[in-house]
Each structure stands twice: as C-alpha cells, then as structure tokens.
Scaffold this motif. Sequence first.
Motif, mmCIF file in Angstrom:
data_model
loop_
_atom_site.group_PDB
_atom_site.id
_atom_site.type_symbol
_atom_site.label_atom_id
_atom_site.label_comp_id
_atom_site.label_asym_id
_atom_site.label_seq_id
_atom_site.Cartn_x
_atom_site.Cartn_y
_atom_site.Cartn_z
ATOM 1 N N ILE A 268 39.465 10.277 112.636
ATOM 2 C CA ILE A 268 38.530 9.703 111.676
ATOM 3 C C ILE A 268 37.120 10.144 112.053
ATOM 4 N N ASP A 269 36.422 10.748 111.097
ATOM 5 C CA ASP A 269 35.002 11.042 111.265
ATOM 6 C C ASP A 269 34.214 9.800 110.860
ATOM 7 N N LEU A 270 33.527 9.199 111.820
ATOM 8 C CA LEU A 270 32.629 8.086 111.528
ATOM 9 C C LEU A 270 31.213 8.648 111.455
ATOM 10 N N VAL A 271 30.713 8.770 110.252
ATOM 11 C CA VAL A 271 29.409 9.410 110.037
ATOM 12 C C VAL A 271 28.332 8.344 109.971
ATOM 13 N N SER A 272 27.370 8.451 110.879
ATOM 14 C CA SER A 272 26.282 7.484 110.970
ATOM 15 C C SER A 272 25.050 8.025 110.255
ATOM 16 N N GLU A 273 24.531 7.253 109.353
ATOM 17 C CA GLU A 273 23.286 7.613 108.685
ATOM 18 C C GLU A 273 22.106 7.236 109.582
ATOM 19 N N PRO A 274 20.946 7.868 109.387
ATOM 20 C CA PRO A 274 19.758 7.458 110.148
ATOM 21 C C PRO A 274 19.487 5.973 109.944
ATOM 22 N N ARG A 275 19.037 5.313 110.999
ATOM 23 C CA ARG A 275 18.780 3.868 110.939
ATOM 24 C C ARG A 275 17.739 3.546 109.865
ATOM 25 N N GLY A 276 18.060 2.611 109.008
ATOM 26 C CA GLY A 276 17.165 2.252 107.919
ATOM 27 C C GLY A 276 16.135 1.216 108.328
ATOM 28 N N PRO A 277 15.323 0.776 107.373
ATOM 29 C CA PRO A 277 14.278 -0.218 107.669
ATOM 30 C C PRO A 277 14.837 -1.533 108.200
ATOM 31 N N ASP A 278 16.086 -1.858 107.848
ATOM 32 C CA ASP A 278 16.674 -3.110 108.318
ATOM 33 C C ASP A 278 17.163 -3.026 109.756
ATOM 34 N N GLY A 279 17.089 -1.836 110.355
ATOM 35 C CA GLY A 279 17.508 -1.654 111.738
ATOM 36 C C GLY A 279 19.010 -1.572 111.937
ATOM 37 N N VAL A 280 19.783 -1.599 110.837
ATOM 38 C CA VAL A 280 21.237 -1.573 110.913
ATOM 39 C C VAL A 280 21.743 -0.138 110.780
ATOM 40 N N ILE A 281 22.711 0.230 111.612
ATOM 41 C CA ILE A 281 23.343 1.541 111.506
ATOM 42 C C ILE A 281 24.501 1.442 110.511
ATOM 43 N N HIS A 282 24.457 2.255 109.476
ATOM 44 C CA HIS A 282 25.517 2.286 108.467
ATOM 45 C C HIS A 282 26.403 3.509 108.722
ATOM 46 N N MET A 283 27.733 3.298 108.715
ATOM 47 C CA MET A 283 28.670 4.375 109.021
ATOM 48 C C MET A 283 29.703 4.484 107.904
ATOM 49 N N HIS A 284 30.134 5.731 107.658
ATOM 50 C CA HIS A 284 31.149 6.003 106.650
ATOM 51 C C HIS A 284 32.333 6.672 107.341
ATOM 52 N N ALA A 285 33.541 6.239 107.010
ATOM 53 C CA ALA A 285 34.753 6.767 107.634
ATOM 54 C C ALA A 285 35.438 7.774 106.719
ATOM 55 N N HIS A 286 35.741 8.953 107.271
ATOM 56 C CA HIS A 286 36.418 10.008 106.520
ATOM 57 C C HIS A 286 37.604 10.525 107.331
ATOM 58 N N GLN A 287 38.736 10.774 106.669
ATOM 59 C CA GLN A 287 39.871 11.375 107.354
ATOM 60 C C GLN A 287 39.540 12.823 107.710
ATOM 61 N N GLY A 288 40.030 13.281 108.891
ATOM 62 C CA GLY A 288 39.715 14.649 109.280
ATOM 63 C C GLY A 288 40.570 15.155 110.419
ATOM 64 N N GLY A 289 40.097 16.248 110.985
ATOM 65 C CA GLY A 289 40.829 17.002 111.987
ATOM 66 C C GLY A 289 41.267 18.318 111.370
ATOM 67 N N SER A 290 40.942 19.424 112.007
ATOM 68 C CA SER A 290 41.248 20.727 111.423
ATOM 69 C C SER A 290 42.733 20.919 111.118
ATOM 70 N N PRO A 291 43.657 20.634 112.057
ATOM 71 C CA PRO A 291 45.078 20.792 111.718
ATOM 72 C C PRO A 291 45.515 19.868 110.573
ATOM 73 N N TYR A 292 45.012 18.650 110.577
ATOM 74 C CA TYR A 292 45.300 17.688 109.505
ATOM 75 C C TYR A 292 44.865 18.257 108.151
ATOM 76 N N ASN A 293 43.639 18.762 108.088
ATOM 77 C CA ASN A 293 43.132 19.344 106.842
ATOM 78 C C ASN A 293 43.990 20.517 106.389
ATOM 79 N N CYS A 294 44.377 21.375 107.329
ATOM 80 C CA CYS A 294 45.143 22.570 106.979
ATOM 81 C C CYS A 294 46.522 22.195 106.457
ATOM 82 N N ALA A 295 47.157 21.183 107.047
ATOM 83 C CA ALA A 295 48.476 20.754 106.581
ATOM 84 C C ALA A 295 48.397 20.280 105.127
ATOM 85 N N ILE A 296 47.370 19.510 104.804
ATOM 86 C CA ILE A 296 47.199 19.031 103.435
ATOM 87 C C ILE A 296 46.958 20.208 102.486
#
Length: 316
Positions: free
Chosen positions: A10-38
Amino acid sequence: MFVVGGESLIDLVSEPRGPDGVIHMHAHQGGSPYNCAIALSRLGNDTGFLCPISRDGFGSYLLEPLAAAGVSTLLEQRVVAPTTLAVVTLNEKRQAAYEFYRGADRAFTQEGMVQALPEALELYQVGGFCPIVPEDAAIWSEVVRAAIAKGATISIDPNVRPSLVDDFAGYKARLSTFLDLAHVIKMSEEDLAALEPSLSIEAHSAALLARPNCELVVVTLGEKGSLAYTASGRAQAGIWAPPVFGDTVGAGDSLMAGVLSYLREKNVLRPGQLKTLGNGELEAMLRFGAVVAGLNCGQVGCKPPTRAEVDAVLNA
C-alpha cells in the motif's frame, strides 16, 4: 499461465501539512509485480500472482483489483503479518520521499511458493524487492529455478531502489544471480545508472545479452520512449501520449505487460525464438508496449488498459 512473483503493498501518500497542522494521507494499492500481474490479466493473459496477502484491511483492499482483473492469487491462505507499506511524503514542491515498512510480502516459505506454482507455466516474472534481503533472495531464486524446471520463460524487472538497500554491493551480487537466470530483462535507464553509472545504455545492454540466458533486453527512457536489443536487432520507439494525462504510476509495469503479451501473441515468448527478433519486430513490440503504458498514463494511479482499449488505439 503467466505468473508474476514479488511484492504487493500500500502506498500511503502524505500531502504537505495544511493550516490545521494535520497530515492527510491517501492509500493506493501498488507494488511493481502487483501492477504487472493486473496489467497482464487485463490484456487477456491467464495470470497468477505469487505473493502473500495479509488478513488485515489493507490486504482485502489489495485483493479487490486482482479479483476485478481476473488474476489468480496463488497463495490462497492469507497471512497474519501486516500489509507492507510504502509511506510517501510530499514536500511543498511535491517531491517525494519514501519509507518502507515491510510485512506480508515477506511472510512466505520456499516450500509454499514452489508448491503454489501451476503445472502449466508459460512465463514466470520476478522483480521488485526479491533480491533485496539475502534470505529472501535465496528463496526467490529457488522459485525461479522451479519455474524453469516447469519449462517457463523467465523475465525480470528489478526496479533498482538503492535507498532500500544497506549493502548495495551485496544487492548487486544477488541481483546478478537473477539476471543470469532470465531470458527477458527490462530495466529503466535509472536502474542501469544506479547499477553502474559509467556505462552507456548500449554497453549495459550488451553486457546483459552476454549473460547465460538473456535473449531480449528492454530499456525504458521515460518521456524519451524505450529501446530493445537482441542478438539480431535493435529498435527504439517513442511514447504514446494519451489525450488527457493522469500520471505515470505503473507506466513501466504496463509497458512490460504489453511487451510480454505481444511476444506471446507472436508465438516467440520462448528461449531460442526471442534472440531471433529483428529491428522491425522489436519496434512493433515496443510500440504495442507504448500504447499500453500510454493508456495507463491517461488515468490517475495504476489502471492498466484492457486489450479492447489497446486495439481501439492500434486500429484507429
């Protein structure tokens, strides 16, 4: 069947910290072999994926695209180890820094993986994290040898990541073992530069073709397209640019799937035939792969095209 062995994560992508001081992260499925199989399955190939999947929620999230694409998960028993994570932190300029937390992708045994290989095995692809850890590399190399014993053509896409490796000299030695077993080797120009920056792409490719089993080398060049080399020919092809650009996530994995699919359809995906490919055949192969990669780049995230989508572009 085509089988791809290697990590899912899982790629957990963190956006730059916003004015609220909270780190927001987005989860994406990944891995090169995983992608290639699909990507292989969406192009119409009977495809299996050889990687442990965690019992956790992220494991279920990883299974969804595999099932949607029709990929067989060859290790059916899910594991207790947590899903492997790649934490991606973006700075204000959206430049990425990576930290990996490995778990389920290493929760395997040699016996379990060898037993999971299908009897009818046309191609086995290895890559990604497989050479990184010595004890893992020893097991993965035995899986490759078991695939060879079943008559499989071997391909490799290593995705060299120096930041993941404590002992790069040891990593290169382990990777060399896999390269010696492979019939098809795909690398990016960044991979080649990381392994030996003093060599040109042509020199790298000649050295790869001189290995015991290698018959085809494919080198991706990002926006500059791709190159292919055999003992009988050399070719270059540009990218296929989608009408609307999404991002490049999974582009190299999609191109590799396109190359392997093309070779299978032309009935040359086997030792002895690969080395006979000449300039024209190699160029057509790369152009097919470029369309597969380009259609993927028309999406956000790795979403490889179906064969019908590829044919629609090729027939336009």
